[in-house]
Design a protein around this motif. Structure first.
Motif, PDB file in Angstrom:
ATOM      1  N   ILE A 190       0.856  -1.184   0.000  1.00 11.17           N
ATOM      2  CA  ILE A 190       0.000   0.000   0.000  1.00 11.17           C
ATOM      3  C   ILE A 190       0.894   1.237   0.000  1.00 11.17           C
ATOM      4  O   ILE A 190       1.819   1.344   0.816  1.00 11.17           O
ATOM      5  CB  ILE A 190      -0.919   0.023   1.238  1.00 11.17           C
ATOM      6  N   THR A 191       0.594   2.162  -0.898  1.00 13.17           N
ATOM      7  CA  THR A 191       1.278   3.450  -0.922  1.00 13.17           C
ATOM      8  C   THR A 191       0.258   4.524  -0.588  1.00 13.17           C
ATOM      9  O   THR A 191      -0.830   4.545  -1.158  1.00 13.17           O
ATOM     10  CB  THR A 191       1.880   3.730  -2.320  1.00 13.17           C
ATOM     11  N   VAL A 192       0.599   5.400   0.351  1.00 17.92           N
ATOM     12  CA  VAL A 192      -0.257   6.532   0.697  1.00 17.92           C
ATOM     13  C   VAL A 192       0.530   7.797   0.409  1.00 17.92           C
ATOM     14  O   VAL A 192       1.587   8.033   0.990  1.00 17.92           O
ATOM     15  CB  VAL A 192      -0.689   6.492   2.182  1.00 17.92           C
ATOM     16  N   ASN A 193       0.003   8.612  -0.515  1.00 18.58           N
ATOM     17  CA  ASN A 193       0.734   9.797  -0.953  1.00 18.58           C
ATOM     18  C   ASN A 193       0.567  11.009  -0.047  1.00 18.58           C
ATOM     19  O   ASN A 193       1.461  11.844   0.015  1.00 18.58           O
ATOM     20  CB  ASN A 193       0.317  10.177  -2.378  1.00 18.58           C
ATOM     21  N   THR A 252       3.579  -9.260   5.563  1.00 19.86           N
ATOM     22  CA  THR A 252       4.903  -9.012   4.966  1.00 19.86           C
ATOM     23  C   THR A 252       4.833  -7.919   3.911  1.00 19.86           C
ATOM     24  O   THR A 252       5.824  -7.667   3.207  1.00 19.86           O
ATOM     25  CB  THR A 252       5.472 -10.301   4.323  1.00 19.86           C
ATOM     26  N   ASN A 253       3.695  -7.262   3.801  1.00 23.19           N
ATOM     27  CA  ASN A 253       3.500  -6.198   2.812  1.00 23.19           C
ATOM     28  C   ASN A 253       4.094  -4.894   3.305  1.00 23.19           C
ATOM     29  O   ASN A 253       4.358  -4.715   4.494  1.00 23.19           O
ATOM     30  CB  ASN A 253       2.015  -6.027   2.499  1.00 23.19           C
ATOM     31  N   VAL A 254       4.285  -3.956   2.387  1.00 24.22           N
ATOM     32  CA  VAL A 254       4.940  -2.683   2.685  1.00 24.22           C
ATOM     33  C   VAL A 254       3.910  -1.558   2.671  1.00 24.22           C
ATOM     34  O   VAL A 254       3.069  -1.496   1.795  1.00 24.22           O
ATOM     35  CB  VAL A 254       6.049  -2.397   1.645  1.00 24.22           C
ATOM     36  N   LEU A 255       4.024  -0.663   3.645  1.00 23.51           N
ATOM     37  CA  LEU A 255       3.205   0.558   3.692  1.00 23.51           C
ATOM     38  C   LEU A 255       4.135   1.719   3.430  1.00 23.51           C
ATOM     39  O   LEU A 255       5.151   1.893   4.044  1.00 23.51           O
ATOM     40  CB  LEU A 255       2.533   0.737   5.050  1.00 23.51           C
TER      41      LEU A 255
END
Length: 135
Positions: free
Chosen positions: A113-116, A132-135
């Motif tokens: 997940i990318t939060v701008n 194991t996902n990336v924020l």
């Protein structure tokens, strides 16, 4: 709108109120919303093969399935996962503003997940499990 069904392109011109989906929506090309407007999916799913999303308002979803929204989309505006209780699946993608408004349960990230701009997570009651996902 207060609608349901399948669309190739869906444009919501509401600039100050809420459009409510009374069933699942399938959009197979583009979704456009305006600033100040809200698309409330309630517990329904938003699916389809979206290729373009111009979300300038807010999209709310209380859907607790594994795919409340299409994944790997760049979402403008605000996406608000807002099941009243319990956790939700947070689909991978890029979010301008991501809000998790439930007050209990564990929200599970299904991918990176990318939060701008802004990430809103309630201070008490709910958690976000990134695995194991990336924020």
């Amino acid at each position: 709108m207060d609608g349901v069904g399948s669309y190739n392109n869906l444009t919501l011109l509401n600039s100050s109120g809420t459009n409510i989906a009374v069933g699942n929506l399938t959009i197979n090309n583009s979704l456009t919303t305006t600033a100040g407007g809200t698309l409330n999916m309630v517990a329904n799913s938003l699916g389809g093969s979206l290729t373009t999303v111009a979300n300038n308002g807010t999209i709310n979803t209380a859907n607790i399935s594994a795919t409340p929204l299409p994944s790997n989309i760049t979402w403008g505006g605000t996406i608000n996962y807002n099941a009243s209780t319990g956790g939700q699946s947070i689909v991978p993608g890029t979010y301008n503003i991501l809000s998790l408004s439930n007050t209990s349960g564990t929200n599970i990230a299904l991918g990176d997940i990318t939060v701008n701009t802004t990430f809103n997570n309630p201070a008490v009651g709910a958690t976000l499990d990134m695995g194991t996902n990336v924020l």
